[in-house]
Enzyme design. Structure first.
Site, PDB file in Angstrom:
ATOM      1  N   SER A  59     -40.138 -11.676 -22.277  1.00  0.00           N
ATOM      2  CA  SER A  59     -40.092 -10.253 -21.986  1.00  0.00           C
ATOM      3  C   SER A  59     -38.848  -9.465 -21.793  1.00  0.00           C
ATOM      4  O   SER A  59     -37.773 -10.216 -21.672  1.00  0.00           O
ATOM      5  CB  SER A  59     -40.687 -10.095 -20.646  1.00  0.00           C
ATOM      6  OG  SER A  59     -42.157 -10.457 -20.505  1.00  0.00           O
ATOM      7  N   GLU A  80     -50.274 -22.316 -23.917  1.00  0.00           N
ATOM      8  CA  GLU A  80     -49.883 -21.591 -22.471  1.00  0.00           C
ATOM      9  C   GLU A  80     -51.292 -21.074 -21.822  1.00  0.00           C
ATOM     10  O   GLU A  80     -51.591 -21.193 -20.583  1.00  0.00           O
ATOM     11  CB  GLU A  80     -49.120 -20.427 -22.697  1.00  0.00           C
ATOM     12  CG  GLU A  80     -48.501 -19.792 -21.492  1.00  0.00           C
ATOM     13  CD  GLU A  80     -47.581 -18.761 -21.721  1.00  0.00           C
ATOM     14  OE1 GLU A  80     -47.091 -18.621 -22.765  1.00  0.00           O
ATOM     15  OE2 GLU A  80     -46.784 -18.418 -20.441  1.00  0.00           O
ATOM     16  N   ASN A  91     -54.240  -9.701 -18.703  1.00  0.00           N
ATOM     17  CA  ASN A  91     -55.507  -9.999 -18.920  1.00  0.00           C
ATOM     18  C   ASN A  91     -56.135  -8.599 -19.673  1.00  0.00           C
ATOM     19  O   ASN A  91     -57.274  -8.918 -20.483  1.00  0.00           O
ATOM     20  CB  ASN A  91     -56.390 -10.151 -17.526  1.00  0.00           C
ATOM     21  CG  ASN A  91     -55.986 -11.383 -16.901  1.00  0.00           C
ATOM     22  OD1 ASN A  91     -55.171 -12.212 -17.527  1.00  0.00           O
ATOM     23  ND2 ASN A  91     -57.044 -12.058 -16.018  1.00  0.00           N
TER      24      ASN A  91
END
Lengths: 384, 345
Positions: free
Chosen positions: A128, A243, A367
């Site tokens: 990130s 992952e 999500n």
């Protein structure tokens, strides 16, 4: 359909259980997301490695025991059942190592894997950036070609345990002229290199579990590029499935949480809101669902099928299950649940676990992004 | 450990899916709401010819002699087609119960004809109080006075109960349940009732998976073609996220049902708990999928002129039948939470 484990697998389980029973520290280690706790956890990692348990599924030459996928699941079940320490090496052994196995070269594997497994060389993920989170391909940190390697510039953030690890891996832009997914390359960078600055960042639970990493003309040799230049995105995407899917969160973790939750309910059943009984039952059903879903996934993998976008469905489920389980536990604790220690949950483990669980629906791709993936790849809905 | 079906099991599923798509299309299902029997004319004997009615019956009695794990996918397909026949009661519950618990004379009188579809069997229990298809059945298994009895339909006085699902013809038994012949009594009858609940709940759970998959497919197809604001509504994240939730719920319920089927087949000591897990979760998952399907359809889904309600109402009905989620959660709680034993061995 055969729901029994083989004799070999049962013997493997017994061996895991016996060793863990004899060696798991009797009192929990301090959090691995603090400097002191990290060091203590690395001692534990050494002990695991020396006994051959650090990376059971890896080839023997790198310290593994060439366990099958089902044996690896069994090891994980036993590991969490024994309440063994969190794996501070996980972002190396579970996330970087699969990339090296698939896309690295022999020199890299020989140099990196064994020290990683032993806990001598520790790895944080640097993906990130301040302006590239869910939209990872918009990342701006760049790598400029120089003699014998590259010079890196930019900033990475939310690097888990980055303040304590000695290296990171991540994507940097090597070609700004091509469409944004195309010009990225996968690098490994030592954090003691000249021009690197690391700043620890406190997480929700108060631990310094995150770091920001600043790169100011940091030299990285060609030998620390994984795979082909400008192909980093494909490599990263090919391995994110591990992952989100199997390796990061195996069923044993949630079977152990459900077990502890049932034990908590048993100790509180006379005082607890009767409605919580159903929440506890649902938590156990969730753990069973994830366990059997995973046995199905592993059966398909053993028979040669790759895990695809269903790893996104998997990630939605385990991350939200984990939050529900911890919410139920806190409800069982009643008013003492606000205490970090000294309440019904003497060490504040459920409260800490709850705060960690809240990260699950955010890390490894939020999500919301996973739901887009499920809708577009599995249900074939049109892109928006 | 191999948690997957065989090619034969998948092949039987596929052939049944094709057969039901032809023999039980939505029009035939809709007709069952208003015809005299709630059944598709001629279909029962065809299911017998295919082997489905006798799938769990022994080979000596003319059945296929297969186990629950072989039956779970065909039952899922029956759900996908919203098959309006008492397949669960007849093939998944009554035949195996008669074979396992009834005297030989009863078994030989009824099972060979049940396998072909010449006769229909159904069942009433405390956990399945409304008798499906009793008016068109020949033999009803009933719990009466501490015994499980086999009573011919002609001896019973029945009262129609209207299900929200018009294709489910339900009856309560007004009188006559003490007649007929005893299958078993005492401890054996209690064991038979538990076995019947396990079998019925597992079969209902399998049907719920198929029903859920069917309404999800219908909805995915609809949102790809329905346009608003100049685009298919399936391109909007609000719709995508609803449907991703529906798929997640369904896919995570599925392995629990398959595991319960394997447990039943192996006569695992914990099979009743595994069935309860499967039925509780398949019920809530299918109901969640139905709720999302309706919302994503908008007003068209609310109209009975559109087919969605035929499937949605079956989901509501089967979620309630053979033990609703609360009943099964209570069974799980009694066995797992209330004890002192280890949750995982």
């Amino acid at each position: 359909m055969d729901l029994e484990f083989t004799e070999t697998e049962r013997a493997f389980r017994a061996e895991c259980r016996a060793w863990l029973g004899a060696h798991v520290p009797k009192t929990p280690l301090p959090s691995g997301d603090t400097r002191e706790g990290f060091a203590r956890h690395l001692e534990w990692e050494h002990e695991l490695f020396d006994a051959g348990w650090a990376v059971v599924s890896w080839p023997r030459k790198y310290g593994g025991r060439e366990a099958t996928l089902f044996e690896w699941l069994i090891f994980e079940e036993e590991y969490y059942r024994a309440q063994a320490p969190n794996r501070v090496t996980q972002n190396g052994i579970f996330l970087l190592a699969p990339v090296l196995f698939e896309y690295g070269n022999d020199e890299q594997r020989d140099r990196i894997l064994e020290p990683m497994a032993r806990g001598d060389h520790t790895w944080a993920q640097a993906w990130s950036e301040p302006n590239a989170g869910s939209d990872l391909a918009g990342l701006r940190s760049e790598a400029i070609r120089v003699e014998g390697g590259w010079r890196l510039r930019g900033q990475k953030t939310w690097c888990t345990r980055g303040a304590f690890c000695d290296s990171v891996y991540g994507l940097f832009r090597t070609n700004p002229k091509v469409p944004r997914h195309r010009g990225l390359t996968y690098f490994m960078v030592r954090l003691d290199a000249e021009g690197v600055r690391v700043r620890g960042v406190e997480r929700l639970d108060g631990d310094e579990g995150f770091a920001e990493v600043f790169f100011d003309d940091v030299f990285v040799p060609d030998t620390d590029v994984i795979g082909k230049v400008d192909k980093g995105w494909d490599i990263a995407m090919a391995t994110t499935n591990s992952e989100r899917g199997l390796t990061l969160r195996s069923p044993g973790r949630f079977m152990a949480t459900a077990t502890r939750l049932i034990e908590l309910w048993r100790s509180r059943r006379h005082a607890a809101d009767p409605a919580l009984r159903d929440a506890v039952v649902e938590a156990w059903i969730d753990a069973e669902a994830y366990r059997w879903y995973t046995y199905g996934t592993v059966t398909r993998m053993v028979e040669g099928h790759a895990m695809g976008a269903d790893s996104s469905l998997n990630k939605i489920f385990w991350s939200e299950m984990d939050v529900r389980m911890h919410e139920t536990a806190l409800a069982l604790l009643g008013p003492t649940r606000e205490l970090e220690a000294g309440g019904l949950d003497a060490e504040g483990a459920w409260l800490k676990g709850f705060q960690f669980a809240l990260a699950g629906p955010i890390y490894a791709g939020t999500n919301e992004i996973q739901r887009n993936v499920v809708a577009e790849r599995l249900l074939k809905l049109p892109k928006g | 450990m191999r948690f997957a079906f065989t090619d034969d099991q998948l092949g039987f599923r596929d052939s049944l899916r094709d057969m039901l798509a032809n023999e039980c299309p939505p029009g035939a299902l809709r007709a069952c709401w208003t015809n005299d029997t709630g059944r598709v004319p001629g279909l029962w004997r065809k299911l017998g010819d295919l082997g489905l009615l006798g799938i769990s019956a022994s080979e000596e009695q003319g059945g296929l002699g297969l186990a629950e794990v072989d039956m779970v996918l065909p039952l899922e397909e029956a759900g996908r087609a919203a098959l309006p026949e008492p397949l669960v009661e007849h093939a998944a519950v009554a035949i195996p119960i008669v074979e396992a618990f009834a005297p030989a004379v009863l078994r030989e009188r009824w099972v060979p004809r049940a396998v072909t579809g010449e006769v229909t069997l159904t069942i009433a229990l405390d956990d399945a109080p409304f008798v499906l298809g009793a008016d068109s059945a020949d033999l009803v298994l009933v719990w009466s006075g501490g015994a499980l009895r086999a009573v011919e339909r002609s001896e019973l006085t029945l009262a129609r109960c209207r299900s929200v699902d018009g294709a489910r013809r339900l009856f309560s038994i007004v009188s006559g349940m003490g007649g007929g012949e005893s299958i078993c009594d005492g401890e054996r009858a209690i064991e038979a009732a538990r076995d019947a609940l396990d079998r019925g709940a597992l079969a209902a759970a399998a049907q719920l998976l198929g029903l859920g998959a069917a309404v999800l497919d219908l909805t995915v197809g609809y949102v790809k073609v329905r346009e608003q604001f100049g685009k298919p509504i399936g391109s909007f994240q609000a719709i995508k996220h609803h449907l991703a939730n529906a798929l997640t719920a369904l896919e995570m319920a599925r392995p629990l049902v398959y595991r319960a089927a394997a447990s039943m087949a192996a006569r695992d000591a914990s099979r009743s708990i595994h069935v309860s897990i499967a039925k509780a979760r398949a019920s809530t998952a299918a109901q969640q999928v139905a709720r999302i399907a309706l919302q994503c359809h908008g007003a068209i889904g609310y109209s009975t002129e559109y087919d969605l309600h035929l499937w949605m109402k079956r989901i509501w009905a089967l979620a309630a039948a053979w033990g609703d989620p609360a009943r099964h959660r209570a069974r799980i709680a009694a066995a797992v939470l209330e004890g002192e034993g280890q949750v995982y061995p």
